[in-house]
Scaffold this motif. Structure first.
Motif, PDB file in Angstrom:
ATOM      1  N   ALA A 175      -6.817  56.869  -2.759  1.00  0.00           N
ATOM      2  CA  ALA A 175      -7.507  56.282  -3.913  1.00  0.00           C
ATOM      3  C   ALA A 175      -8.575  57.217  -4.430  1.00  0.00           C
ATOM      4  N   SER A 176      -9.314  57.881  -3.514  1.00  0.00           N
ATOM      5  CA  SER A 176     -10.417  58.740  -3.955  1.00  0.00           C
ATOM      6  C   SER A 176      -9.907  59.941  -4.738  1.00  0.00           C
ATOM      7  N   GLU A 201      -7.629  56.889   7.506  1.00  0.00           N
ATOM      8  CA  GLU A 201      -7.129  57.748   6.433  1.00  0.00           C
ATOM      9  C   GLU A 201      -5.640  57.510   6.221  1.00  0.00           C
ATOM     10  N   ALA A 202      -4.882  57.418   7.328  1.00  0.00           N
ATOM     11  CA  ALA A 202      -3.441  57.165   7.215  1.00  0.00           C
ATOM     12  C   ALA A 202      -3.176  55.764   6.693  1.00  0.00           C
ATOM     13  N   LEU A 203      -3.953  54.788   7.139  1.00  0.00           N
ATOM     14  CA  LEU A 203      -3.769  53.407   6.692  1.00  0.00           C
ATOM     15  C   LEU A 203      -4.016  53.289   5.188  1.00  0.00           C
ATOM     16  N   SER A 204      -5.128  53.836   4.718  1.00  0.00           N
ATOM     17  CA  SER A 204      -5.461  53.748   3.298  1.00  0.00           C
ATOM     18  C   SER A 204      -4.446  54.501   2.443  1.00  0.00           C
ATOM     19  N   SER A 205      -4.100  55.722   2.871  1.00  0.00           N
ATOM     20  CA  SER A 205      -3.148  56.513   2.088  1.00  0.00           C
ATOM     21  C   SER A 205      -1.756  55.874   2.074  1.00  0.00           C
ATOM     22  N   SER A 206      -1.348  55.292   3.195  1.00  0.00           N
ATOM     23  CA  SER A 206      -0.029  54.648   3.258  1.00  0.00           C
ATOM     24  C   SER A 206       0.031  53.452   2.316  1.00  0.00           C
ATOM     25  N   CYS A 207      -1.049  52.672   2.286  1.00  0.00           N
ATOM     26  CA  CYS A 207      -1.098  51.532   1.358  1.00  0.00           C
ATOM     27  C   CYS A 207      -1.020  52.020  -0.085  1.00  0.00           C
ATOM     28  N   GLY A 208      -1.730  53.120  -0.380  1.00  0.00           N
ATOM     29  CA  GLY A 208      -1.699  53.669  -1.739  1.00  0.00           C
ATOM     30  C   GLY A 208      -0.330  54.180  -2.120  1.00  0.00           C
TER      31      GLY A 208
END
Length: 609
Positions: free
Chosen positions: A97-98, A511-518
């Motif tokens: 997201a960032s 980091e992996a959790l957030s990026s995977s959701c994105g």
């Protein structure tokens, strides 16, 4: 001994990065809230900061190699910034997201600079202060039209004026290519006088080739009139000049007396209220459509609406007349409106399947509906079989209505949720993955009040970002390379650092959790997402082993330089991606979460013997 150290480095690299595929698996079964994501991201960022400070920076400084460390940190930071921007430009920004937010903000900043330079082409804006330009810039949209696509039609409300960035536009009254066609090129401005006077467009505008256009909405001009005394003065002078009088006389056939009355009224309202009233009203024929609202066929979404919503829709419709043989829209062109037939007949033709029977439409029939509701391209061509009268509802006006007509908005939501939109898109325009992505975006936009996605744009964007999966993987690898080298090289001169491994593990999971959701929101399948993270875990192990091999005989100064490169790259990554994303999603919760992560990593340091 050498082989055992290399294997230990490989194992520790795998352990530190094993939280990456764990994060991907978690994202498959759990969609964390923004607040939960922020807490995890900030916690991981704090843990990584502590690990870098204790295990990399402090050790190098203690040994007297500050300058080598500082030089390496600067190199690492600059390398990360340069490579990060490179992969982002090829679609890698979608990994977080960032990075997505930063990418679009950078594009927006570049766009504003271009707008300020281009809008000087309009005589009225020649001497406008830069601060006044900034009032307009955030409202500007950039749209690409393919050859033959309509930008606006004769009779449309002039709620926008345009600047051509690249390409060409033909302006004409009846048919393209006619003798009086006006051909515009790059940097030309059009639609300005109708926009200022709030008069209907008297010409059609069609892209003569692939064309990129700046759209400046009328509401931005109205805001500028209220807030800029300089612009008010320029408009006042224009109202008293002969230019607008000539335009109204030639294009709208107003008499001299009518023009003078309007000019006097416009000057008074400009001075008192900062507004310019319409010189000519748009023909809407509202009373007639309200009488037959429940007789409209092929558009069940409008049936039995509350009276107040019918009135809102009636005021948004535009009434027009076309001659026999006029083309209302062509197959495969962008859908920007739906039609409700008043009088006459219209033929719907599929030129690609000539044996298919022509569909003949009559009074009260609606058409172009599914294309408008989804933003897809037209699947047929519509031609007037005889002289006709009809109402048109532009796509932008339909989306404006969703904010003020709750029953209509709920019916549109049901149309999307129940699969009507998805089935239509899959049958004619998009594959299953693309249509699901459009559905998710559309529902989210209804909830947030944002502009709804166009199915045509979704298809184009996915094609334009076909290199995005590789760019995302390269971006993720870029984030992981420094840590893998540090793990391997740190084993040469010291033992296993529990705090470093723990800090990397704790930072990698959110980091992996957030990026995977994105990435899941972008339409990536779980198998592809998991393989990206699993391959990165293996590469981290290999990188740790390589770091242990390459730096086995390195001098202390070179070793400090390498640690500095890794520390600089990771600190830059934390500052540019992890903490901004955490603050964007969680706000004030970030401070305490970062502190907790920092203290946790220090606690692991106390466990080392």
């Amino acid at each position: 001994m050498f082989d055992s150290m290399v294997m230990l480095a490989f194992t520790l690299g795998i352990v530190s990065a094993s939280s990456l595929p764990m994060g991907a698996i978690t994202a498959k079964f759990w969609q964390p809230s923004d607040r939960a994501t922020a807490i995890l991201m900030a916690f991981g960022g704090g843990a990584l900061l502590a690990a870098l400070t204790i295990d990399l920076v402090a050790s190098a400084v203690e040994e007297g190699h500050f300058y080598a460390l500082a030089a390496g940190a600067m190199v690492g930071g600059l390398l990360f910034i340069g490579l990060n921007q490179l992969v982002n430009d090829y679609g890698g920004f979608l990994r977080k997201a960032s990075t997505t937010i930063y990418h679009f903000r950078r594009k927006q900043h570049q766009q504003i600079k271009q707008i300020i330079s281009r809008i000087h082409q309009v005589k009225l804006f020649h001497d406008l202060p830069t601060n006044d330009f900034k009032i307009i810039a955030p409202s500007v949209r950039v749209v690409t039209f393919h050859k033959g696509e309509t930008i606006f039609r004769k009779g449309d409300p002039a709620d926008t004026f345009y600047i051509i960035d690249e390409g060409g536009v033909d302006l004409f009254r009846s048919e393209a290519g006619e003798q009086n066609t006006i051909q515009l090129q790059g940097y030309d401005v059009f639609g300005w006088y109708p926009c200022l006077t709030s008069t209907p467009n008297t010409l059609n505008a069609v892209a003569s080739r692939e064309t990129r256009v700046w759209l400046i909405p009328k509401h931005a001009i109205d805001t500028l009139l209220i807030n800029s005394p300089h612009f008010q003065q320029e408009v006042h002078l224009l109202l008293r000049s002969g230019e607008l009088q000539h335009y109204l006389e030639q294009q709208h056939l107003l008499t001299t007396d009518e023009i003078e009355r309007w000019t006097d009224q416009a000057v008074r309202q400009l001075i008192r209220r900062g507004v310019v009233p319409p010189a000519v009203e748009v023909n809407r024929n509202t009373a007639e459509i309200l009488e037959r609202f429940n007789q409209i066929k092929r558009l069940p979404m409008l049936s039995e609406l509350p009276e107040e919503e019918q009135i809102l829709i009636g005021r948004a419709l535009i009434y027009k007349r076309y001659q026999r043989g006029d083309t209302l829209f062509l197959q495969h062109t962008r859908a920007d409106r739906l039609f409700i037939l008043d009088t006459g007949e219209v033929n719907l033709i599929d030129p690609e399947t000539p044996l298919q029977k022509t569909v003949v439409l009559h009074a009260n029939d609606a058409f172009g509906t599914f294309s408008l509701l989804t933003g897809a391209r037209h699947s047929v061509t519509a031609v007037a079989a005889e002289n006709i009268g009809l109402w048109e509802l532009r796509r932008r006006d339909f989306y404006s209505l969703l904010g003020s007509a709750p029953v209509l908005a709920e019916r549109y939501r049901e149309f999307i949720q129940m699969g009507g939109a998805r089935d239509y898109l899959q049958s004619r325009h998009l594959n299953s993955e693309q249509s699901q992505r459009w559905t998710r975006q559309a529902l989210r936009c209804i909830d947030t009040g944002e502009e709804l996605p166009s199915a045509a744009d979704v298809a184009r964007d996915l094609h334009a970002n076909k290199a995005a999966p590789l760019a995302i993987w390269l971006g993720l690898t870029l984030d992981g390379i420094p840590e893998s080298l540090v793990i391997g090289s740190s084993l040469i001169n010291a033992g296993v650092s529990i705090s470093l491994i723990a800090g990397l593990f704790l930072a990698n999971f959110p980091e992996a959790l957030s990026s995977s959701c994105g990435m899941k929101e972008q339409g990536f399948k779980f198998r592809r997402i998991f393989l990206m993270w699993f391959s990165l875990m293996l590469l981290t192990g290999v990188g740790a082993a390589m770091g242990n091999i390459f730096f086995v005989n390195a001098s202390p100064a070179l070793f400090a330089f390498v640690e500095g490169v890794a520390a600089g790259a990771m600190l830059t990554m934390i500052a540019e991606t992890m903490l901004p994303e955490a603050y964007f999603k969680g706000g004030s919760v970030v401070g305490m979460s970062t502190l907790c992560g920092f203290l946790t990593a220090i606690f692991f340091k106390t466990l080392e013997v």
